[in-house]
Design a protein around this motif. Structure first.
Motif, PDB file in Angstrom:
ATOM      1  N   VAL A 171      20.156  69.841  45.979  1.00  0.00           N
ATOM      2  CA  VAL A 171      19.797  69.170  47.231  1.00  0.00           C
ATOM      3  C   VAL A 171      21.018  68.586  47.928  1.00  0.00           C
ATOM      4  CG1 VAL A 171      18.328  67.422  48.286  1.00  0.00           C
ATOM      5  CG2 VAL A 171      17.505  68.684  46.295  1.00  0.00           C
ATOM      6  N   HIS A 172      21.969  68.082  47.176  1.00  0.00           N
ATOM      7  CA  HIS A 172      23.136  67.442  47.806  1.00  0.00           C
ATOM      8  C   HIS A 172      23.934  68.431  48.652  1.00  0.00           C
ATOM      9  CE1 HIS A 172      26.526  68.948  45.238  1.00  0.00           C
ATOM     10  NE2 HIS A 172      25.533  69.176  44.402  1.00  0.00           N
ATOM     11  N   THR A 173      23.856  69.736  48.342  1.00  0.00           N
ATOM     12  CA  THR A 173      24.592  70.722  49.144  1.00  0.00           C
ATOM     13  C   THR A 173      23.951  70.931  50.510  1.00  0.00           C
ATOM     14  OG1 THR A 173      23.352  72.641  48.278  1.00  0.00           O
ATOM     15  CG2 THR A 173      25.287  71.919  47.034  1.00  0.00           C
ATOM     16  N   LEU A 174      22.685  70.540  50.640  1.00  0.00           N
ATOM     17  CA  LEU A 174      21.994  70.656  51.929  1.00  0.00           C
ATOM     18  C   LEU A 174      22.183  69.416  52.791  1.00  0.00           C
ATOM     19  CD1 LEU A 174      18.674  72.244  50.588  1.00  0.00           C
ATOM     20  CD2 LEU A 174      20.676  73.414  51.523  1.00  0.00           C
ATOM     21  N   TYR A 175      22.715  68.347  52.180  1.00  0.00           N
ATOM     22  CA  TYR A 175      23.020  67.111  52.903  1.00  0.00           C
ATOM     23  C   TYR A 175      24.479  66.733  52.605  1.00  0.00           C
ATOM     24  CZ  TYR A 175      17.949  66.835  53.454  1.00  0.00           C
ATOM     25  OH  TYR A 175      16.630  67.102  53.784  1.00  0.00           O
ATOM     26  N   PRO A 176      25.416  67.576  53.042  1.00  0.00           N
ATOM     27  CA  PRO A 176      26.827  67.417  52.610  1.00  0.00           C
ATOM     28  C   PRO A 176      27.496  66.130  53.072  1.00  0.00           C
ATOM     29  CG  PRO A 176      26.646  69.030  54.377  1.00  0.00           C
ATOM     30  CD  PRO A 176      25.249  68.716  53.939  1.00  0.00           C
ATOM     31  N   ASP A 177      26.957  65.491  54.086  1.00  0.00           N
ATOM     32  CA  ASP A 177      27.574  64.272  54.602  1.00  0.00           C
ATOM     33  C   ASP A 177      26.959  62.999  54.037  1.00  0.00           C
ATOM     34  OD1 ASP A 177      29.274  65.793  56.263  1.00  0.00           O
ATOM     35  OD2 ASP A 177      27.721  65.934  57.798  1.00  0.00           O
ATOM     36  N   GLU A 178      26.101  63.162  53.023  1.00  0.00           N
ATOM     37  CA  GLU A 178      25.394  62.018  52.449  1.00  0.00           C
ATOM     38  C   GLU A 178      25.735  61.838  50.967  1.00  0.00           C
ATOM     39  OE1 GLU A 178      21.198  62.073  53.340  1.00  0.00           O
ATOM     40  OE2 GLU A 178      21.545  63.118  55.242  1.00  0.00           O
ATOM     41  N   GLN A 179      25.489  60.634  50.480  1.00  0.00           N
ATOM     42  CA  GLN A 179      25.808  60.303  49.093  1.00  0.00           C
ATOM     43  C   GLN A 179      24.628  60.517  48.148  1.00  0.00           C
ATOM     44  OE1 GLN A 179      28.871  59.346  47.810  1.00  0.00           O
ATOM     45  NE2 GLN A 179      29.546  59.975  49.854  1.00  0.00           N
ATOM     46  N   GLY A 180      23.387  60.413  48.652  1.00  0.00           N
ATOM     47  CA  GLY A 180      22.236  60.456  47.751  1.00  0.00           C
ATOM     48  C   GLY A 180      22.243  59.229  46.850  1.00  0.00           C
TER      49      GLY A 180
END
Length: 241
Positions: A230-239
């Motif tokens: 999932v983090h690769t789909l939100y590259p500008d976020e930390q999660g």
């Protein structure tokens, strides 16, 4: 033929959820059982709930309550929050709801209210975290255990695999069901990124809030379908690092 999929924790990863549904080639006759934690993680937390509400109009969907859903509902209803929640994804939900109208928020509150503590079907149990009562979930003393308790999974991890149903030492909690599907405790904690089966429990939380994917598992065939991490789909976020 109609299929039934259990889907693990989402944590606001709407883009990944859409990937999973495309990859299973979702049909109108398929049933989706979501194991909870729809929010708190990625920026699409509120949008994920909106998407699920619409999805339930075209497919049979069962929504189980997760601990993060319970916390988000309490905040939406009365502003209740705490530092732990904010640290573990709550801030992402607060940010996600900033542009939502009062009417939209009321729809989401109703969605959370309608979630189930657990769901039974064909002698299978679907629950976010677990239950503690030896007589089964119907006898639980508090609802919180269904979406907070980790001891069911910890017990399964610690069990001697040679102990089988019917044995003297087989845990009574497990004997009530042929299979139990859970989320809540990411299998990435034990170095896995696909669902893990211990005793008769399937843990489908594959760490979507962190570095893992969202996962769907066919409850009959055990076919596993996953999104990209999932983090690769939100590259500008930390999660939730």
């Amino acid at each position: 033929m109609a299929r039934t999929f259990a889907i693990g924790d989402l944590h606001g990863g709407k883009k990944a959820l859409i990937q999973v549904l495309e990859r299973i080639d979702l049909k109108p006759e398929d049933t989706l059982i979501f194991l909870g934690d729809y929010v708190d993680g990625w920026s699409d937390s509120a949008n994920t709930v909106t998407y699920l509400i619409k999805l339930a109009r075209q497919n049979s969907c069962i929504f189980i309550r997760g601990n993060h859903d319970d916390l988000a509902q309490k905040w939406l209803e009365g502003g209740e929050m705490n530092e732990k929640w904010l640290e573990h994804g709550g801030q992402s939900s607060i940010d996600a709801y900033r542009t939502f109208t009062h009417e939209q928020i009321e729809d989401h509150i109703q969605f959370f209210k309608d979630t189930l503590n657990y769901y039974r079907h064909d002698n299978r149990l679907f629950v976010h975290a677990g239950f503690t009562n030896l007589h089964g979930p119907d006898y639980e003393y508090s609802d919180k255990g269904f979406y907070w308790d980790r001891t069911l999974w910890e017990m399964a991890l610690a069990m001697d695999p040679s102990i089988k149903p019917g044995d003297m030492f087989y845990p009574k909690r497990l004997a009530h069901f042929d299979e139990i599907f859970i989320g809540h405790t990411p299998v990435t904690r034990i170095g896995k990124t696909t669902p893990v089966n211990k005793a008769n429990i399937w843990n489908v939380d594959t760490g979507a809030a962190f570095k893992g994917p969202i996962t769907a598992i066919d409850v009959i065939t055990k076919e596993i379908v996953q999104s990209d991490p999932v983090h690769t789909l939100y590259p500008d976020e930390q999660g939730r690092n």
